[in-house]
Design a protein around this motif. Structure first.
Motif, PDB file in Angstrom:
ATOM      1  N   ILE A 184      34.593  45.916  33.660  1.00  0.00           N
ATOM      2  CA  ILE A 184      34.124  44.717  34.656  1.00  0.00           C
ATOM      3  C   ILE A 184      35.114  44.173  34.860  1.00  0.00           C
ATOM      4  CG2 ILE A 184      32.605  43.248  33.820  1.00  0.00           C
ATOM      5  CD1 ILE A 184      31.469  45.889  33.925  1.00  0.00           C
ATOM      6  N   SER A 185      35.994  43.612  33.737  1.00  0.00           N
ATOM      7  CA  SER A 185      37.251  42.925  34.102  1.00  0.00           C
ATOM      8  C   SER A 185      38.230  43.194  35.453  1.00  0.00           C
ATOM      9  CB  SER A 185      38.351  42.622  33.280  1.00  0.00           C
ATOM     10  OG  SER A 185      37.544  41.589  32.102  1.00  0.00           O
ATOM     11  N   ILE A 186      38.434  44.401  35.543  1.00  0.00           N
ATOM     12  CA  ILE A 186      38.918  45.081  36.651  1.00  0.00           C
ATOM     13  C   ILE A 186      38.238  44.417  37.386  1.00  0.00           C
ATOM     14  CG2 ILE A 186      39.961  46.616  37.840  1.00  0.00           C
ATOM     15  CD1 ILE A 186      40.715  47.572  34.407  1.00  0.00           C
ATOM     16  N   LEU A 187      36.687  45.018  38.174  1.00  0.00           N
ATOM     17  CA  LEU A 187      35.619  44.473  38.730  1.00  0.00           C
ATOM     18  C   LEU A 187      35.922  43.426  38.598  1.00  0.00           C
ATOM     19  CD1 LEU A 187      32.565  46.145  38.583  1.00  0.00           C
ATOM     20  CD2 LEU A 187      34.213  46.372  40.655  1.00  0.00           C
ATOM     21  N   ALA A 188      36.098  41.806  38.072  1.00  0.00           N
ATOM     22  CA  ALA A 188      36.091  40.763  38.515  1.00  0.00           C
ATOM     23  C   ALA A 188      37.078  40.528  39.707  1.00  0.00           C
ATOM     24  CB  ALA A 188      35.387  40.366  37.000  1.00  0.00           C
TER      25      ALA A 188
END
Lengths: 532, 406
Positions: free
Chosen positions: B396-400
Motif C-alpha cells: 500500500i505504501s508503494i502504491l501511495a
C-alpha cells in the motif's frame, strides 16, 4: 518324559482367564505352563468393550453376577491400576425410556452393594458433555474402562516372574490320557514347527468358546452356546465416562471410552460353533450400532469410525444341562473327575472380563485341592507388575526430569514397568507408532520380555497400529525391528501382509469417508512406494 | 445400511490421514529438533490430550503459528489451530512477565507514545538492550520497532470531516503497529483510497486484534479484545456499504479466522466483510476504478508473501497491484517463512531458530538485490530489515509512493 516338560499344571488358553489362572497357580508355588494357539487375548478377551463393570448392568437380572462384579471392580482398581481408567459411568434415561426402570436399577444396585446415585440430568451433562442433551434421568455408577490386552499381558508376565512358562502360537493337537486320567498334552508350535509333549497331573481348559473342542479331545462334553457381539471403534474419545442406557440390557447401549478411542456396542446373536473363528460384522449391525450409539452421544453421528469388530461370548450351559436351556453368564468351573469320571481335567469358563480374577481363584482352588496343596490365593492383594507405584505422572517423574509426551504415554501404558524401556539414546527414543506414541524402546521391550513374535502380537502389547493410521507407517517400521530380532526378513514380509489384511478387515465394514481415504493411502504407501 | 452423512471434528483433527506433508513444510522442524512437528503436536497429540490433558507437551510453544502446515494439508486439517488451541486450553503454566509485556502491544503503545523519542533512543542502544535481555529474556540482538510520537488515530480523527465527504466509505482496522509505531502506512492507505474516491473512517475504539495474546497464553484477555472488536465491526457494517479494511495480514487472519477457531468468538456475520486493503483495492479496480501512476517511478521490487497472507490465499492481490505500477520491476520471492512470527522471534530462546528459519529468505533477498522489499506484514518487515538491511514497505505504501496525485 523329562524335567523340562513336566509341570504341576498346564493351562490351555491365553485369554484373560488362562493368564489369570496361570498367575494364581504360579503365585501359589506351582510349576505352570500356559499354551495358547495364537496370541494372548485373541478371543473374547480382546474383543469386547473393555468395560470393567461396576455390576450395575447385571444388577436387575443377575444380582449374583452384579455383586461379583463390584467386588472384583474394587479389587482390580488396586491390583491392576495401570490397566484401568477409573472413569465412572452413567446410566442415562432418554425421553422414550421408562423412568421406573431407573428406580428398579438403583434399588438392585444397592442390594448388590454397588454405589449408584441418581443425579440431576444437568449435572450429568456437565460431567459428561458428550451425553445426549435430551436425557431425562441419570445414575452415576463406578464403571471403569480397562485395557484387556494390557491386563492379560501383565498377568502372563507376573506368572513368568513366578517361574511360569508360556508357549504362544502353539496348538494342542491331542490330550494325552492313560485310561481315564489326563496326563498331559501333545502340542505343535506354529512358529518353529516343533511337536512337543508336556505332562502335568492337571490340565486346565481355559479356552473360552473353544473349550468344547478341547474337552472333546479328552472325551468329555462341554456345551458352549456362542453369541456374537459386534462393536464399533470411533477414532477419538468422544466421552470420558462410560455411558449406559438405563433400560433392560439391549443392543448398542453402552459407550466406553478406551485409551485414545471410544467403543459402542454390542449386538447379540447366537451363532454356530463352527463360525466362531471367523466372525464378521454385517451392514445391518453397523447401522444398528450407529443409530443406537447416536442416542447415547449425538456426536457419534459425525465422528469418524475407525474399525468394526466382533467377538464371541463364551456362554455355557450351566452344570450338566447340555440342551442349552439353562445358559449362564456366571462363572462355570467343571471338575471333570466328578462330572465325567475323567481325572486331571478342569474346565473354567463362562464369567466375564471383570470377574477373571475370581474365575482364576476358583479354578486354582480346585487345582490346589486336587494336588493337595494348601495355600491361599494372593492375587487380590499383590499388584500386577506395573501397578505397584501410583499414577503415570509420578512414575514418569521418577525416571525423567521433564518427561516427553511419548514417555508419559508409555508410563500410562506400562505403569512402573516403563523403567524397563531402554531410553536416552536417540534410536531408542525414536517413535515407531506416531498415533499412539510408541517408541523403539517400548517395541523392543515387548519383543524381548512380552513374547511378541508378530506385528499383531506387538499391537496387543503396545497399541502399535491401533491409532487412526491403522499401521500406515508403524507396521513397516515395527516389522523392521521384528525382522532384526528374528534375523529373518522373508517372514516379516508375510507378517506385514497379514497385519495389514487384519487392519483392513476392521476397516471394511465401515469403509467410507476418511477411513476409506486413509486405507487407500496406506495401500499406495505399501503397494506402490514400498512394493509390498 | 446407514452411512454417516458427514464426519467432522474440532479443527478437522480427525480428517488427518497422517500423510506428513505438514511435517515437510514446517519451518521450525528444520531448525529445532525439540519441536515434535505439526502432525505430532497437532492431530496426533490431540487424541492423546483428549484422553488425558496431562499428555500436553510444553514444546508446543516452539510452534510459530505460521500456518504453513495448514496450507500444505491436503485434508483440510487446521493443524496450527489445533496446536494453538491446545496451548490455550492445556498449558498450565501462567504466561511469563516478558510474554505479557510482548503481548500487550496496545498498552505498550499507549504508554510509550508520550516518551517516544526517549524510548526509541534507549531501545537502540546496546547496553539497555543487554539489560533487557538479562531481566526479561528478550534477545539483545533484536531491534525494536520505533514508536511514533503522534498516534494514527489522532491524525485521522482530525480529518474525519474531509474523509466523510467521499462518496464511498470504509472503516479501517489499523492495528497497533500503524497506530503507535508507523502511522505513515495508515496515511498511505488514506491517500490511495482517497484517490479511488473512498473515504476512511475509524472504528469505534478498536483494540489490538489479540494475536500476540493468543500465542502467549492470555486467552481471557484475547477473548475480551475479540468480543469487543467483533461488536464494533458489526456496528460499522450496519452502516450501508461499508467494509472493514486492514493493512496487516496477521490482524486480518486473526479477525477472520482465529476468533472463531481459537477463541470461540462468533464472527460469522462479519467474516466476509473484513478484507486486507490490497484485496479491496484490487476489487475496486476490477469494478472500473482507476489509479494514475507517476511516470518517473522506477523501482525493482521483490515481494515477500507473509505466511498468513499465504494462508488466506491473498498474496495474489498484492502481487497484481504491484505489477500494475508501470515503473515496477516485479520479482517474486520463494515461499519462505521469515522466522519472526510476531513476538516469537523476540524471545531469547527463539532468536537463533528464528534467524535460521529466515536464512533462506534473507539469502534470496541479497541475491536479488532489490530497491525495496514489499511485504504485507509488519513483523516480517522488522525481521527482514534487521537481518538484511534492505528496506521493506507495505504494498500500500508503494502504491501511495508511485501514485500521481497531480
Amino acid at each position: 518324559m523329562n524335567a523340562n516338560n513336566q509341570f504341576d499344571v498346564i493351562i490351555i488358553g491365553g485369554g484373560i482367564t488362562g493368564a489369570g489362572t496361570q498367575r494364581d497357580c504360579a503365585m501359589r508355588g506351582l510349576r505352570t505352563l500356559l499354551i495358547e494357539r495364537s496370541d494372548i487375548a485373541t478371543g473374547a478377551t480382546g474383543r469386547n468393550h473393555g468395560l470393567l463393570h461396576s455390576g450395575a448392568r447385571y444388577a436387575v437380572n443377575d444380582p449374583e453376577s452384579a455383586a461379583e462384579c463390584i467386588r472384583e471392580n474394587m479389587i482390580l482398581r488396586k491390583v491392576a491400576a495401570h490397566c484401568i481408567d477409573p472413569s465412572d459411568g452413567l446410566f442415562v434415561s432418554l425421553p422414550e425410556d421408562d423412568l421406573d426402570y431407573q428406580k428398579t436399577l438403583v434399588q438392585a444396585c444397592r442390594n448388590a452393594g454397588i454405589r449408584a446415585e441418581i443425579i440431576d440430568p444437568d449435572l450429568a451433562r456437565r460431567l459428561e458433555p458428550s451425553v445426549n442433551p435430551d436425557i431425562i434421568g441419570a445414575v452415576r455408577v463406578p464403571d471403569c474402562s480397562v485395557d484387556p490386552f494390557r491386563l492379560c499381558a501383565a498377568n502372563m508376565l507376573d506368572a513368568k516372574l513366578h517361574g511360569g512358562q508360556v508357549r504362544l502360537h502353539t496348538d494342542v493337537t491331542a490330550i494325552i490320557k492313560e485310561g481315564n486320567t489326563v496326563k498331559g498334552v501333545r502340542t505343535h508350535n506354529r512358529n518353529t514347527g516343533e511337536d512337543t509333549d508336556f505332562y502335568a497331573p492337571i490340565v486346565v481348559n481355559a479356552c473360552g468358546v473353544w473349550g468344547q473342542e478341547l474337552a472333546s479331545m479328552a472325551g468329555v462334553r462341554v456345551g458352549m452356546f456362542p453369541a456374537k457381539g459386534s462393536l464399533l471403534i470411533f477414532a477419538h474419545r468422544v466421552n470420558n465416562m462410560v455411558i449406559n442406557r438405563c433400560r433392560k440390557p439391549s443392543n448398542a447401549d453402552i459407550l466406553v471410552p478406551g485409551d485414545t478411542v471410544c467403543i459402542v456396542g454390542t449386538t447379540s446373536s447366537r451363532i454356530p460353533l463352527e463360525e466362531c473363528r471367523n466372525v464378521a460384522v454385517t451392514p445391518d449391525e453397523v447401522t444398528l450400532l450407529i443409530t443406537e450409539g447416536m442416542k447415547l452421544a449425538p456426536r457419534l453421528a459425525s465422528t469418524r469410525i475407525l474399525r468394526a469388530y466382533a467377538g464371541v461370548r463364551p456362554l455355557v450351559s450351566a452344570d450338566d444341562d447340555p440342551s442349552g436351556r439353562n445358559i449362564s453368564r456366571g462363572i462355570v468351573c467343571l471338575d471333570h473327575e466328578v462330572r465325567d469320571g475323567v481325572k486331571g481335567l478342569v474346565t473354567i469358563t463362562g464369567g466375564k472380563l471383570t470377574s477373571y480374577r475370581l474365575m482364576a481363584e476358583i479354578a486354582t482352588d480346585l487345582v490346589c485341592r486336587k494336588l493337595g496343596i494348601d495355600k491361599a490365593c494372593e492375587t487380590a492383594i499383590h499388584p500386577l507388575p506395573g501397578s505397584e507405584e501410583g499414577s503415570y505422572e509420578e512414575v514418569a517423574k521418577k525416571i525423567w526430569e521433564n518427561p516427553t509426551t511419548a514417555q508419559k504415554v508409555a508410563a500410562s501404558r506400562l505403569g512402573s514397568r516403563v523403567s524397563r524401556i531402554r531410553t536416552g539414546d536417540r534410536r531408542d527414543d525414536a517413535l515407531i507408532c506416531e498415533c499412539e506414541q510408541v517408541t523403539m524402546g517400548e517395541i523392543n521391550l515387548a519383543i524381548e520380555r512380552l513374547e511378541a513374535s508378530t506385528l499383531t502380537d506387538l499391537r496387543r502389547r503396545t497399541r502399535v497400529g491401533m491409532g487412526t493410521c491403522q499401521g500406515e507407517y508403524c507396521a513397516c517400521r515395527a516389522a523392521g525391528l521384528l525382522a532384526k530380532a528374528h534375523g529373518c526378513i522373508e517372514k516379516e514380509r508375510a507378517d506385514i501382509d497379514s497385519f495389514l489384511q487384519e487392519r483392513w478387515k476392521g476397516n471394511f465394514p465401515i469403509g467410507w469417508g476418511d477411513t476409506l481415504r486413509e486405507a487407500e493411502y496406506t495401500q499406495w504407501v505399501y503397494k506402490h512406494v514400498l512394493g509390498i | 445400511m446407514q452411512y454417516q452423512e458427514y464426519t467432522q471434528s474440532e479443527n478437522n483433527f480427525e480428517e488427518c490421514t497422517k500423510c506428513s506433508i505438514c511435517t515437510v513444510f514446517c519451518p521450525v522442524l528444520q531448525v529445532n529438533p525439540l519441536f515434535p512437528g505439526p502432525k505430532q503436536a497437532g492431530p496426533d497429540g490431540e487424541r492423546l490430550r483428549l484422553k488425558d490433558p496431562g499428555f500436553f507437551d510444553a514444546t508446543l510453544k516452539y510452534c510459530l503459528n505460521c500456518k504453513r502446515c495448514e496450507v500444505a494439508c491436503p485434508s483440510g486439517v487446521n493443524v496450527a489451530d489445533i496446536i494453538q488451541s491446545a496451548r490455550l486450553h492445556y498449558d498450565q503454566t501462567p504466561p511469563k512477565l516478558r510474554d505479557r509485556i510482548l503481548a500487550c502491544t496496545d498498552l505498550m503503545g499507549k504508554m510509550a507514545r508520550p516518551f517516544a523519542p526517549l524510548i526509541n533512543g534507549v531501545a537502540s542502544k546496546e547496553l539497555p538492550r543487554t539489560l533487557i535481555e538479562t531481566a526479561l529474556k528478550v534477545d539483545h540482538r533484536r531491534i525494536f520497532p520505533k514508536y511514533g510520537s503522534r498516534s494514527f488515530e489522532a491524525w485521522l480523527r482530525r480529518r474525519q470531516k474531509e474523509q466523510a465527504a467521499f462518496p464511498l466509505q470504509v472503516a479501517y482496522f489499523h492495528g497497533c503497529y500503524v497506530n503507535y509505531n508507523y502511522p505513515q502506512l495508515g496515511k498511505d492507505l488514506v491517500k490511495v483510497l482517497n484517490a479511488l474516491g473512498v473515504g476512511v473512517q475509524l472504528l469505534d475504539k478498536e483494540k489490538c486484534c489479540g494475536i500476540a495474546m493468543i500465542v502467549n497464553g492470555m486467552r481471557k484477555e484475547a477473548v475480551k479484545n475479540a468480543t469487543h472488536n467483533v461488536s464494533i465491526i458489526r456496528k460499522a457494517l450496519e452502516k450501508e456499504g461499508v467494509k472493514v479494511i486492514t493493512t496487516s495480514s496477521t490482524c486480518t487472519l486473526t479477525l477472520r479466522e482465529e476468533y472463531p477457531a481459537l477463541l470461540d468468538v462468533d464472527n460469522a456475520d462479519v467474516h466476509d466483510s473484513i478484507l486486507i486493503a490490497s484485496r479491496y483495492i484490487f476489487e475496486c479496480l476490477e469494478k472500473g476504478a482507476t489509479l494514475k501512476f507517476r511516470p518517473d517511478y522506477h523501482k525493482r521490487i521483490a515481494y515477500h508473501e507473509p505466511c498468513h497472507m499465504e494462508r488466506m490465499g491473498w498474496g495474489i492481490f498484492s502481487e497484481r497491484l504491484l505489477r500494475m505500477i508501470p515503473g515496477v520491476e516485479y520479482m517474486p520471492l520463494d515461499s519462505n517463512c521469515c522466522g519472526i512470527a510476531g513476538t516469537y522471534g523476540f524471545k531469547k530462546e527463539n532468536y537463533d531458530n528464528s534467524q535460521a528459519i529466515g536464512a533462506a529468505l534473507f539469502d534470496q533477498i541479497r541475491a536479488v538485490n532489490p530497491d525495496i522489499v514489499a511485504c504485507d506484514c509488519e513483523t516480517c518487515k522488522w525481521q527482514i530489515e534487521m537481518s538484511t538491511g534492505y528496506s521493506v514497505l507495505n504494498p500500500i505504501s508503494i502504491l501511495a509512493e508511485a501514485l500521481d496525485t497531480n
